[in-house]
Design a protein around this motif. Structure first.
Motif, PDB file in Angstrom:
ATOM      1  N   ARG A   1      -6.597  -3.105  -6.309  1.00 29.53           N
ATOM      2  CA  ARG A   1      -7.467  -1.731  -7.567  1.00 29.53           C
ATOM      3  C   ARG A   1      -5.566  -1.695  -7.373  1.00 29.53           C
ATOM      4  O   ARG A   1      -4.632  -1.374  -6.998  1.00 29.53           O
ATOM      5  CB  ARG A   1      -8.446  -1.137  -6.845  1.00 29.53           C
ATOM      6  CG  ARG A   1      -9.664  -1.257  -6.377  1.00 29.53           C
ATOM      7  CD  ARG A   1     -10.358  -0.412  -6.118  1.00 29.53           C
ATOM      8  NE  ARG A   1      -9.493  -0.354  -4.345  1.00 29.53           N
ATOM      9  CZ  ARG A   1     -10.163   0.431  -3.574  1.00 29.53           C
ATOM     10  NH1 ARG A   1     -10.994   1.923  -4.097  1.00 29.53           N
ATOM     11  NH2 ARG A   1      -9.313   1.086  -2.000  1.00 29.53           N
ATOM     12  N   ARG A   2      -4.953  -1.393  -8.346  1.00 28.60           N
ATOM     13  CA  ARG A   2      -4.094  -0.463  -8.722  1.00 28.60           C
ATOM     14  C   ARG A   2      -4.111   0.668  -8.160  1.00 28.60           C
ATOM     15  O   ARG A   2      -2.580   0.907  -7.322  1.00 28.60           O
ATOM     16  CB  ARG A   2      -4.101  -0.022 -10.360  1.00 28.60           C
ATOM     17  CG  ARG A   2      -2.083   0.672 -10.785  1.00 28.60           C
ATOM     18  CD  ARG A   2      -2.381   1.123 -11.966  1.00 28.60           C
ATOM     19  NE  ARG A   2      -1.335   1.287 -12.453  1.00 28.60           N
ATOM     20  CZ  ARG A   2      -0.147   1.597 -13.369  1.00 28.60           C
ATOM     21  NH1 ARG A   2      -1.334   2.074 -14.602  1.00 28.60           N
ATOM     22  NH2 ARG A   2       0.961   3.005 -13.437  1.00 28.60           N
TER      23      ARG A   2
ATOM     24  N   GLY B   1       0.900  -1.339   0.023  1.00 26.75           N
ATOM     25  CA  GLY B   1       0.110   0.016   0.282  1.00 26.75           C
ATOM     26  C   GLY B   1       0.649   1.581  -0.104  1.00 26.75           C
ATOM     27  O   GLY B   1       2.292   1.216   0.054  1.00 26.75           O
ATOM     28  N   LYS B   2       0.092   2.623   0.008  1.00 21.82           N
ATOM     29  CA  LYS B   2       0.965   3.150  -0.677  1.00 21.82           C
ATOM     30  C   LYS B   2       1.979   3.946   1.142  1.00 21.82           C
ATOM     31  O   LYS B   2       1.438   3.040   2.614  1.00 21.82           O
ATOM     32  CB  LYS B   2       0.455   4.945  -0.428  1.00 21.82           C
ATOM     33  CG  LYS B   2      -0.655   4.497  -1.631  1.00 21.82           C
ATOM     34  CD  LYS B   2      -1.615   6.006  -2.229  1.00 21.82           C
ATOM     35  CE  LYS B   2      -1.810   5.799  -3.411  1.00 21.82           C
ATOM     36  NZ  LYS B   2      -2.934   7.364  -3.550  1.00 21.82           N
ATOM     37  N   ARG B   3       3.542   3.907   0.626  1.00 18.05           N
ATOM     38  CA  ARG B   3       4.054   4.030   1.873  1.00 18.05           C
ATOM     39  C   ARG B   3       3.215   5.042   3.203  1.00 18.05           C
ATOM     40  O   ARG B   3       3.000   6.577   2.409  1.00 18.05           O
ATOM     41  CB  ARG B   3       5.267   4.651   1.258  1.00 18.05           C
ATOM     42  CG  ARG B   3       5.796   3.451   1.395  1.00 18.05           C
ATOM     43  CD  ARG B   3       7.275   3.356   0.999  1.00 18.05           C
ATOM     44  NE  ARG B   3       7.354   3.975  -1.064  1.00 18.05           N
ATOM     45  CZ  ARG B   3       8.316   4.104  -1.570  1.00 18.05           C
ATOM     46  NH1 ARG B   3       9.187   3.791  -1.127  1.00 18.05           N
ATOM     47  NH2 ARG B   3       8.467   4.689  -2.532  1.00 18.05           N
ATOM     48  N   THR B   4       3.664   5.446   4.457  1.00 20.09           N
ATOM     49  CA  THR B   4       3.536   6.006   5.096  1.00 20.09           C
ATOM     50  C   THR B   4       4.285   6.889   5.403  1.00 20.09           C
ATOM     51  O   THR B   4       5.345   6.792   5.826  1.00 20.09           O
ATOM     52  CB  THR B   4       2.327   5.138   6.385  1.00 20.09           C
ATOM     53  OG1 THR B   4       3.480   4.779   7.430  1.00 20.09           O
ATOM     54  CG2 THR B   4       1.134   4.700   5.879  1.00 20.09           C
ATOM     55  N   ASP B   5       4.045   8.161   5.825  1.00 17.32           N
ATOM     56  CA  ASP B   5       4.265   9.621   6.497  1.00 17.32           C
ATOM     57  C   ASP B   5       4.722   8.361   8.250  1.00 17.32           C
ATOM     58  O   ASP B   5       4.114   8.089   8.963  1.00 17.32           O
ATOM     59  CB  ASP B   5       4.271  10.469   7.109  1.00 17.32           C
ATOM     60  CG  ASP B   5       3.805  11.506   5.828  1.00 17.32           C
ATOM     61  OD1 ASP B   5       4.481  11.391   4.787  1.00 17.32           O
ATOM     62  OD2 ASP B   5       3.083  12.150   5.649  1.00 17.32           O
ATOM     63  N   ILE B   6       6.414   8.661   8.175  1.00 13.89           N
ATOM     64  CA  ILE B   6       6.704   7.996   9.565  1.00 13.89           C
ATOM     65  C   ILE B   6       6.201   8.989  10.861  1.00 13.89           C
ATOM     66  O   ILE B   6       7.217   9.828  11.181  1.00 13.89           O
ATOM     67  CB  ILE B   6       8.236   7.688   9.977  1.00 13.89           C
ATOM     68  CG1 ILE B   6       8.661   6.645   8.755  1.00 13.89           C
ATOM     69  CG2 ILE B   6       8.954   7.658  10.732  1.00 13.89           C
ATOM     70  CD1 ILE B   6      10.315   6.429   8.272  1.00 13.89           C
ATOM     71  N   ARG B   7       5.073   8.431  11.758  1.00 17.02           N
ATOM     72  CA  ARG B   7       4.844   9.151  12.980  1.00 17.02           C
ATOM     73  C   ARG B   7       4.915   8.485  14.160  1.00 17.02           C
ATOM     74  O   ARG B   7       5.365   9.022  15.017  1.00 17.02           O
ATOM     75  CB  ARG B   7       3.235   8.903  12.704  1.00 17.02           C
ATOM     76  CG  ARG B   7       2.696  10.293  11.840  1.00 17.02           C
ATOM     77  CD  ARG B   7       1.483   9.872  12.020  1.00 17.02           C
ATOM     78  NE  ARG B   7       0.147   8.354  11.384  1.00 17.02           N
ATOM     79  CZ  ARG B   7       0.339   8.464  10.291  1.00 17.02           C
ATOM     80  NH1 ARG B   7       0.494   9.216   9.427  1.00 17.02           N
ATOM     81  NH2 ARG B   7      -0.119   6.909  10.335  1.00 17.02           N
ATOM     82  N   ASP B   8       5.625   6.958  13.810  1.00 20.05           N
ATOM     83  CA  ASP B   8       5.829   6.013  15.621  1.00 20.05           C
ATOM     84  C   ASP B   8       6.134   4.727  14.339  1.00 20.05           C
ATOM     85  O   ASP B   8       6.425   4.999  13.166  1.00 20.05           O
ATOM     86  CB  ASP B   8       4.292   5.945  15.977  1.00 20.05           C
ATOM     87  CG  ASP B   8       3.263   5.223  14.965  1.00 20.05           C
ATOM     88  OD1 ASP B   8       4.060   4.604  14.016  1.00 20.05           O
ATOM     89  OD2 ASP B   8       2.659   4.611  15.621  1.00 20.05           O
TER      90      ASP B   8
ATOM     91  N   GLU C   1       2.337   4.559  -5.942  1.00 18.93           N
ATOM     92  CA  GLU C   1       3.130   4.429  -7.563  1.00 18.93           C
ATOM     93  C   GLU C   1       4.783   3.821  -7.942  1.00 18.93           C
ATOM     94  O   GLU C   1       5.080   3.877  -8.356  1.00 18.93           O
ATOM     95  CB  GLU C   1       2.965   6.318  -8.298  1.00 18.93           C
ATOM     96  CG  GLU C   1       0.973   6.487  -8.906  1.00 18.93           C
ATOM     97  CD  GLU C   1       0.379   5.412  -9.761  1.00 18.93           C
ATOM     98  OE1 GLU C   1       1.597   5.486 -11.173  1.00 18.93           O
ATOM     99  OE2 GLU C   1       0.156   4.725  -9.608  1.00 18.93           O
ATOM    100  N   ALA C   2       5.298   5.020  -6.739  1.00 12.99           N
ATOM    101  CA  ALA C   2       7.093   4.658  -7.234  1.00 12.99           C
ATOM    102  C   ALA C   2       6.585   3.194  -7.225  1.00 12.99           C
ATOM    103  O   ALA C   2       8.005   2.799  -7.844  1.00 12.99           O
ATOM    104  CB  ALA C   2       7.440   4.472  -5.516  1.00 12.99           C
TER     105      ALA C   2
ATOM    106  N   PHE D   1       8.059  -2.829 -12.193  1.00 11.48           N
ATOM    107  CA  PHE D   1       7.452  -3.971 -13.060  1.00 11.48           C
ATOM    108  C   PHE D   1       7.867  -3.550 -14.150  1.00 11.48           C
ATOM    109  O   PHE D   1       7.204  -2.784 -14.930  1.00 11.48           O
ATOM    110  CB  PHE D   1       5.707  -3.885 -12.818  1.00 11.48           C
ATOM    111  CG  PHE D   1       5.572  -3.896 -11.031  1.00 11.48           C
ATOM    112  CD1 PHE D   1       5.717  -5.811 -11.021  1.00 11.48           C
ATOM    113  CD2 PHE D   1       4.821  -3.472 -10.354  1.00 11.48           C
ATOM    114  CE1 PHE D   1       4.803  -5.660  -9.126  1.00 11.48           C
ATOM    115  CE2 PHE D   1       5.006  -3.086  -8.624  1.00 11.48           C
ATOM    116  CZ  PHE D   1       4.482  -4.257  -8.655  1.00 11.48           C
ATOM    117  N   GLN D   2       7.637  -4.613 -15.167  1.00 12.20           N
ATOM    118  CA  GLN D   2       7.600  -5.116 -16.633  1.00 12.20           C
ATOM    119  C   GLN D   2       6.491  -5.315 -16.788  1.00 12.20           C
ATOM    120  O   GLN D   2       6.125  -4.565 -18.408  1.00 12.20           O
ATOM    121  CB  GLN D   2       8.372  -6.041 -16.783  1.00 12.20           C
ATOM    122  CG  GLN D   2      10.682  -5.614 -16.508  1.00 12.20           C
ATOM    123  CD  GLN D   2      11.077  -6.886 -15.944  1.00 12.20           C
ATOM    124  OE1 GLN D   2      10.388  -6.091 -14.123  1.00 12.20           O
ATOM    125  NE2 GLN D   2      11.811  -6.960 -15.591  1.00 12.20           N
TER     126      GLN D   2
END
Length: 441
Positions: free
Chosen positions: A342-343, A305-312, A348-349, A354-355
């Motif tokens: 779902r894409r 999933g979308k990487r999160t901001d580091i809060r903890d 997006e990074a 992926f090829q």
């Protein structure tokens, strides 16, 4: 195959001679080891084939025999040592450990150093190099040292021969690994064919591209000299609603190309304990690196999933898990397929890794009509008044949902042969599936 048991016997007798000679030197009963290579029999022997393939040196073959022998003769080492220490006693130079269930002696790296090198420091260091990450033992996942507690000598780790190698050399076959925490994947197969898979032409064309890679990749890397320019593996993302053929496609790719397919449900192996997810994945990739498997990661959203901001600390380690899996996938030399509903759920990074990114959409009316006709059993009697094109047009269903409905209807028809299968019973089954999926009817 008699020559296999004969050659295993020859190999253990040869190893016994080496160990005995080393112990005689240690107890001042001899000056040197003068033992010729073992006289193996039969070109069709698995041991002979293994040696012919790898062409091991004297030291490599000794190390291999040391790790194989406990699987064949549990008290092999104990008997030899008892000849020199009849009254018992500790002999730390010889190394070795006791197992949890196995009551005999298990050789360690220190055992190999003593048997092969004795007091010769350079030969002892050579043994350590043979057990290093750059040697073919390690690269081909044949033989390695068991990790030891922090602070203890690395060579005190137990010599570990890949259980599949043991099984292959002794029984002639290696059984498929079973799902466990050491191997968090399950083997999947299908009796279906490509003709049973109904997908848009654009999706099918992209799948053919993956099939082409499987067929021609070795030629591209070796014969065409592209090995130094491109990464060895292939990474594909399948995305689309549940039941649209992602798992079936991965399984058919394996069936078509003669490769085994293993499904990994990431949601089942992600651990709440720091570092455990990486260990679970590491064990999986270590086992798969020397195989020609297709790895199919289902529910990829769980870790991609979308990487999160580091809060903890939890966010920090979640991102580390993702980075670790990406690194292992990119370095893997086989086909890796990740599946997502779902894409948009994926960062997006990750797309650049992926090829192929292949969409598996919900089937359109014409495709649903083909799915209905393909799925219905030939022996199932249906009312001639059922308009399958109308059914396909009115109800938006995935291929898996259509299969579920047909399965239910077929059982109902067998259970109630006196009642014809008509529109009413079909629509009841369709409503049942919609309710099961939590859809508003």
């Amino acid at each position: 195959m008699p020559t296999d048991s004969t050659n295993i016997h020859v190999l253990t007798v040869w190893l016994q001679g080496i160990i005995t000679a080393r112990l005689k030197i240690r107890f001042n009963q001899a000056d040197a080891i003068n033992i010729a290579p073992p006289p193996l029999h039969g070109d069709d022997s698995r041991i002979t084939a293994f040696i012919a393939t790898h062409n091991p040196s004297f030291e490599e073959l000794s190390l291999f025999a040391l790790s194989l022998t406990p699987h064949i003769l549990p008290n092999f080492f104990g008997k030899i040592i008892a000849e020199f220490l009849p009254d018992g006693g500790d002999f730390p130079e010889f190394g070795g450990v006791r197992g949890v269930n196995h009551r005999g002696f298990l050789p360690t790296g220190e055992t190999a150093q003593f048997v092969i090198g004795g007091d010769d420091l350079e030969k002892r260091l050579d043994v350590q190099r043979l057990l290093g990450a750059e040697h073919w033992f390690s690269k081909e996942h044949i033989l390695w040292l068991e990790p030891v507690p922090e602070g203890e000598p690395v060579m005190s780790g137990r010599l570990t021969l890949n259980p599949e190698v043991v099984e292959q050399l002794t029984l002639g076959t290696a059984s498929k690994p079973r799902f466990s925490m050491d191997f968090p994947a399950e083997y999947i197969e299908t009796g279906m064919e490509w003709s049973d898979l109904v997908l848009p032409s654009t999706t099918l064309q992209q799948i053919r591209e993956i099939e082409n890679w499987i067929t021609h990749n070795d030629t591209l890397l070796r014969d065409w000299g592209m090995k130094k320019r491109v990464k060895p593996g292939y990474r594909a993302l399948f995305y689309g609603p549940p039941g649209t053929g992602k798992t079936l496609t991965a399984t058919l790719l394996g069936k078509q190309t003669g490769k085994e397919v293993f499904r990994i449900d990431l949601s089942r192996i992600i651990s709440k304990y720091i570092g455990e997810t990486e260990k679970n994945l590491s064990r999986l990739f270590d086992k798969a690196d020397s195989k020609n498997w297709i790895l199919f990661f289902d529910e990829a959203d769980a870790l991609f999933g979308k990487r999160t901001d580091i809060r903890d600390a939890h966010d920090k380690y979640a991102n580390q898990e993702t980075a670790y899996l990406l690194q292992r996938i990119e370095s893997h030399n086989g086909l890796v397929i990740l599946a997502s509903n779902r894409r948009g759920n994926l960062d997006e990074a990750f797309s650049r890794r992926f090829q192929s990114i292949i969409h598996f959409p919900m089937p359109k009316p014409e495709e649903r009509h083909a799915l209905w006709l393909n799925t219905l059993p030939e022996r199932m009697m249906t009312d001639a008044e059922i308009d399958w094109r109308s059914i396909a047009s009115r109800y938006e269903l995935s291929g898996a949902s259509i299969l579920n409905i047909v399965h239910y209807c077929a059982i109902e028809s067998l259970a109630n042969p006196a009642h014809p299968f008509d529109n009413k019973r079909l629509e009841k089954a369709i409503m049942r599936e919609f309710i099961k999926e939590g859809k508003v009817v």
